[in-house]
Structures are given as C-alpha cells and as structure tokens.
Design a protein around this motif. Structure first.
Motif, PDB file in Angstrom:
ATOM      1  N   ARG A  85       0.952  -1.203  -0.090  1.00  0.00           N
ATOM      2  CA  ARG A  85       0.074  -0.157  -0.046  1.00  0.00           C
ATOM      3  C   ARG A  85       0.599   1.367   0.009  1.00  0.00           C
ATOM      4  NH1 ARG A  85      -1.602  -4.062   2.446  1.00  0.00           N
ATOM      5  NH2 ARG A  85      -3.813  -4.930   2.071  1.00  0.00           N
ATOM      6  N   ASP A 114      -7.339  -2.029  -3.373  1.00  0.00           N
ATOM      7  CA  ASP A 114      -6.386  -2.134  -2.292  1.00  0.00           C
ATOM      8  C   ASP A 114      -6.096  -3.681  -2.055  1.00  0.00           C
ATOM      9  OD1 ASP A 114      -5.154  -1.537   0.040  1.00  0.00           O
ATOM     10  OD2 ASP A 114      -6.711  -2.189   1.422  1.00  0.00           O
ATOM     11  N   PRO A 115      -4.488  -3.943  -2.252  1.00  0.00           N
ATOM     12  CA  PRO A 115      -3.476  -3.139  -2.326  1.00  0.00           C
ATOM     13  C   PRO A 115      -3.269  -2.291  -3.647  1.00  0.00           C
ATOM     14  CG  PRO A 115      -2.643  -5.230  -2.593  1.00  0.00           C
ATOM     15  CD  PRO A 115      -4.245  -5.407  -2.561  1.00  0.00           C
ATOM     16  N   ASP A 116      -2.079  -1.600  -3.449  1.00  0.00           N
ATOM     17  CA  ASP A 116      -1.881  -0.727  -4.727  1.00  0.00           C
ATOM     18  C   ASP A 116      -1.030  -1.766  -5.581  1.00  0.00           C
ATOM     19  OD1 ASP A 116      -2.825   1.703  -4.182  1.00  0.00           O
ATOM     20  OD2 ASP A 116      -1.429   1.870  -2.613  1.00  0.00           O
TER      21      ASP A 116
END
Length: 171
Positions: A85, A114-116
């Motif tokens: 993240r 989410d997550p990145d």
C-alpha cells in the motif's frame, strides 16, 4: 537440484491460432524440450509442417521463450507475495522502479483497489524475506505491507483455454 519439465511462455493476445497450433502449444507447455518429431507424432502430423508452425508462432511472438520449471523446495528457497500500500499520492511506477532493482523480486503487479501493488519474491529463508520486505518498506513511499508465504502451487497458466496439460508443484 531437480528440474520439472520445461514450460513455455506464451503471449495471451496474438495471432490467429487453430486447433493444431493449440495442440502444439499445449504439448510444448507440458514439456518445452519435446522434439518436433514427437510433437508431430502425438498430433498425427509430419515433422516439417509442425516445425514451420512452431517457427511461425515464435516469429509472431506467441511463443516468447522456453524455460525450466524449478522445484523451489529442492533448492531450499521460499516464495512469497507481499501486498504493498503506497503512501499518499505516491506513483506505482516509483515502487515498480524500486522492485526492478531488488534481485529477489520475481514479478511485480499493479492492482486496482487495495492493495496498490503485489510483489512476488523468491528468497533463501524467512529471515531473508524479512530483510527484503523491510528494505522496500524503508523507501519512504510505502504506507504498509502484508506478506504471504507460499505453501504449495497449482499452476493453470501452462494451459490454453481448451487444453488439458497442467502443473502441480510444491513451493
């Protein structure tokens, strides 16, 4: 060190492929070092046309390379995934550039939501994993991570949609 049969890297989009091309690709996915004569025998064709098809698939970029599938357990290595993240308005390209510089990173994925990003690592042991993840966390653009250690693997990517060749390995 034990090696499983080789595998084949195939670009998902690409040239028009017929049933024969798919049969050839499925055989190469199951054993990338299979001789053309054996491929031809298994699909009921002669060697020269099969060789031409393989050359065409390579030239079109459908077949991008040939690799060995290594049983990581036999090497005493761990495989892990870390969700990343990013902090604030950090750009995923920044963490991708960092990931490219870390030899333990095998793959890097940006994700929607989410997550990145998701990073796949290959490391010697849990302590080594901790060191690598901590190094990425200290870059200043990572807000948080979550790491998962791979226990075993089943891999459908060695199959074409209508194929029947698969892989099962422990990780």
């Amino acid at each position: 060190m034990k090696l499983a049969h080789g595998t084949l890297l195939i670009r998902p989009e690409g040239a028009e492929m017929d049933t024969i091309d798919r049969e050839i690709l499925n055989l190469l996915r199951s054993q990338a070092r299979m001789p053309v004569s054996e491929i031809a025998r298994r699909i009921g064709r002669s060697g020269a046309p099969v060789a031409r098809r393989i050359e065409r698939l390579e030239a079109q970029g459908v077949i991008q390379g040939y690799v060995a599938i290594v049983n990581e357990t036999e090497l005493g290595e761990l495989e892990a995934f870390t969700e990343i993240r990013l902090a604030g308005d950090a750009d995923t390209r920044e963490i991708e550039e960092i990931a490219r510089q870390v030899p333990e990173v095998q793959q890097y994925f940006t994700t929607a939501g989410d997550p990145d990003a998701l990073v796949r690592f290959r490391v010697r042991n849990v302590e080594h994993l901790q060191q690598v993840v901590n190094a990425i966390r200290r870059t200043g653009i990572v807000a948080g991570t979550k790491t998962l250690i791979v226990m075993s693997v089943w891999d459908r990517t060695r199959l074409l949609p209508d194929g029947d060749v698969g892989s099962a390995t422990s990780g």
